[in-house]
Design an enzyme around this catalytic site. Structure first.
Site, PDB file in Angstrom:
ATOM      1  N   HIS A  68     -18.264  12.288  42.714  1.00  0.00           N
ATOM      2  CA  HIS A  68     -17.943  12.484  44.135  1.00  0.00           C
ATOM      3  C   HIS A  68     -18.250  13.887  44.668  1.00  0.00           C
ATOM      4  O   HIS A  68     -17.438  14.485  45.376  1.00  0.00           O
ATOM      5  CB  HIS A  68     -16.468  12.153  44.374  1.00  0.00           C
ATOM      6  CG  HIS A  68     -16.132  10.700  44.210  1.00  0.00           C
ATOM      7  ND1 HIS A  68     -17.061   9.692  44.315  1.00  0.00           N
ATOM      8  CD2 HIS A  68     -14.941  10.079  43.952  1.00  0.00           C
ATOM      9  CE1 HIS A  68     -16.461   8.517  44.136  1.00  0.00           C
ATOM     10  NE2 HIS A  68     -15.182   8.725  43.894  1.00  0.00           N
ATOM     11  N   HIS A  88     -13.968   7.065  51.399  1.00  0.00           N
ATOM     12  CA  HIS A  88     -13.136   6.654  50.268  1.00  0.00           C
ATOM     13  C   HIS A  88     -11.738   6.197  50.727  1.00  0.00           C
ATOM     14  O   HIS A  88     -10.732   6.506  50.076  1.00  0.00           O
ATOM     15  CB  HIS A  88     -13.022   7.816  49.274  1.00  0.00           C
ATOM     16  CG  HIS A  88     -12.699   7.430  47.874  1.00  0.00           C
ATOM     17  ND1 HIS A  88     -11.490   6.876  47.505  1.00  0.00           N
ATOM     18  CD2 HIS A  88     -13.417   7.510  46.741  1.00  0.00           C
ATOM     19  CE1 HIS A  88     -11.488   6.654  46.203  1.00  0.00           C
ATOM     20  NE2 HIS A  88     -12.651   7.029  45.705  1.00  0.00           N
ATOM     21  N   GLU A 134     -16.128   1.136  48.433  1.00  0.00           N
ATOM     22  CA  GLU A 134     -16.997   2.270  48.729  1.00  0.00           C
ATOM     23  C   GLU A 134     -18.457   1.832  48.738  1.00  0.00           C
ATOM     24  O   GLU A 134     -19.053   1.592  47.697  1.00  0.00           O
ATOM     25  CB  GLU A 134     -16.794   3.353  47.674  1.00  0.00           C
ATOM     26  CG  GLU A 134     -15.339   3.723  47.461  1.00  0.00           C
ATOM     27  CD  GLU A 134     -15.107   4.349  46.087  1.00  0.00           C
ATOM     28  OE1 GLU A 134     -15.916   5.185  45.660  1.00  0.00           O
ATOM     29  OE2 GLU A 134     -14.122   3.995  45.431  1.00  0.00           O
TER      30      GLU A 134
HETATM   31  C1  BGC Z   1     -13.950   6.230  41.237  1.00  0.00           C
HETATM   32  C2  BGC Z   1     -12.809   6.322  40.264  1.00  0.00           C
HETATM   33  C3  BGC Z   1     -12.087   7.590  40.531  1.00  0.00           C
HETATM   34  C4  BGC Z   1     -11.611   7.552  41.946  1.00  0.00           C
HETATM   35  C5  BGC Z   1     -10.930   8.812  42.303  1.00  0.00           C
HETATM   36  C6  BGC Z   1     -13.376   6.159  42.590  1.00  0.00           C
HETATM   37  O1  BGC Z   1     -14.371   6.050  43.542  1.00  0.00           O
HETATM   38  O2  BGC Z   1     -14.787   5.140  40.974  1.00  0.00           O
HETATM   39  O3  BGC Z   1     -13.249   6.283  38.931  1.00  0.00           O
HETATM   40  O4  BGC Z   1     -11.016   7.775  39.658  1.00  0.00           O
HETATM   41  O5  BGC Z   1     -12.671   7.346  42.826  1.00  0.00           O
HETATM   42  O6  BGC Z   1     -10.110   8.600  43.361  1.00  0.00           O
END
Ligand code: BGC
Length: 362
Positions: free
Chosen positions: A114, A184, A318
């Site tokens: 991310h 998210h 997402e």
């Molecule tokens: C990921 C997870 C991660 C999370 C964090 C998600 O998009 O796929 O693995 O722990 O985001 O909030």
């Protein structure tokens, strides 16, 4: 209109507190009841709340949020944030771009996740346009930010529609780089804080998903969802899938996997629904992948609006490129070159469940 001009008066908005360095964080309100009312923070270009009229006629906020800037900055959960430069994982934080190895920030079991330790969700974006139903926020990410090459100019436009929200993501660069932006938000159609989404039903327009290694990196290739708990071709109860005990689910403590979406162009890719409040969410996007994440790592440790969030209290859908694309030419391309514009669209359409048929027993 410049960011400074907008500073003067934020329609229906307000102060959301301050950043550690004293800069003010704004909350911007878009839309009006009885339609959807969205609040967005300039911190992280974050969806802070989304109030809608649920299928049972009651108005509820259906996304999870924190109550202060400090809680957003301390949280590892990316609640409602705009994720960039690269949403999802890049194995080892290394990839080759035009023959040169690039190393980007790793803060998730040795992998990039991310956007790196200081992702776009932690930045104060600049509000450059604002009306009663739309807000446009921009962020300049300098060359070398979290290891990514090129100065990236990113933007997100939030637009409240009669039945939901549209987000349009854009980016340009002055040197070749990779980009993958998404939002998210975690949804709970019974209202944020109403418990888990185990009894929600989900449908995803995908015949295949991407199995992962124990650190969340795609193993390579796709697997058919047929005959597995990952099968949401017809709507299925989330709680049954996350408690199925198969190795891929146990590895991720639930579902935390990329789905290979059918079709292209902006199309409906997923439907989430709650029998309890008779509410339905349709997700539309032009992206090829959808990370379905059932809030597996929410552990009650981050203060939230109205309490805290525990495992499964929300589900993130997402829309994005496939994880690890910069290392996997077979997954497509995440490249952005000078002169090109990256664009992605994400829409959430909400309403009553209507003809949606719940198949599993209560
Ligand atoms: C990921 C997870 C991660 C999370 C964090 C998600 O998009 O796929 O693995 O722990 O985001 O909030």
């Amino acid at each position: 209109m410049t960011g400074a001009d907008v500073n003067v008066h934020i329609m229906g908005g307000g102060d959301f507190g301050t950043m550690p360095d004293g800069r003010r964080v704004r909350r911007i309100t878009l839309g009006e009841a009885p339609g959807p009312v969205l609040t967005v923070l300039d911190l992280g270009a974050t969806v802070h709340s989304l109030e809608v009229t649920c299928g049972d006629g009651v108005r509820r906020n259906v996304v999870l949020g924190h109550a202060s800037p400090a809680d957003y900055l301390d949280s590892p959960h990316y609640l409602g944030g705009t994720i960039g430069r690269y949403a999802n994982r890049i194995a080892g934080g290394r990839f080759v771009l035009d023959g040169r190895e690039v190393r980007v920030g790793t803060h998730d079991r040795g992998n990039h996740l991310h956007g790196g330790p200081d992702g776009f969700n932690r930045r104060l974006w600049q509000l450059v346009e604002h009306s009663e139903t739309q807000a446009h926020l921009v962020l300049r990410s300098p060359d070398g930010d979290q290891g990514f090459p090129g100065t990236l100019d990113a933007g997100v436009r939030f637009e409240v529609l009669g039945d939901g929200v549209r987000m349009t993501f854009e980016a340009t660069t002055d040197a070749p780089t990779v980009v993958n932006l998404t939002n998210h938000a975690y949804f709970n159609l019974d209202g944020a804080g109403a418990g888990t989404v185990d009894d929600h039903h989900l449908a995803v327009e995908a015949d295949e998903y991407t199995p992962v290694d124990p650190t969340g990196i795609p193993l390579g290739g796709h697997a058919a969802v047929a005959g597995s708990p990952f099968d949401f071709r017809a709507q299925a109860r989330i709680g049954s899938a996350v408690r199925s005990g198969v190795e891929q689910v146990a590895r991720a403590r639930g579902i935390d996997h990329n789905y290979v979406l059918r079709g292209e162009g902006v199309r409906r890719v997923a439907t989430l629904s709650s029998r309890r409040t008779q509410t339905r969410l349709d997700v539309h996007t032009d992206q090829p992948g959808l990370q379905v994440y059932t809030g597996n790592f929410l552990d009650g440790s981050s203060p939230a609006v109205g309490g805290t969030h525990r495992q499964g209290d929300g589900i993130a859908l997402e829309a994005q490129l496939f994880p690890d694309t910069p290392r996997r030419p077979d997954f497509g391309s995440a490249m952005l070159r000078p002169g090109e514009t990256y664009r992605a669209t994400l829409e959430w359409r909400l309403g009553a469940v209507g003809s949606f048929q719940f198949q599993d027993p209560e």
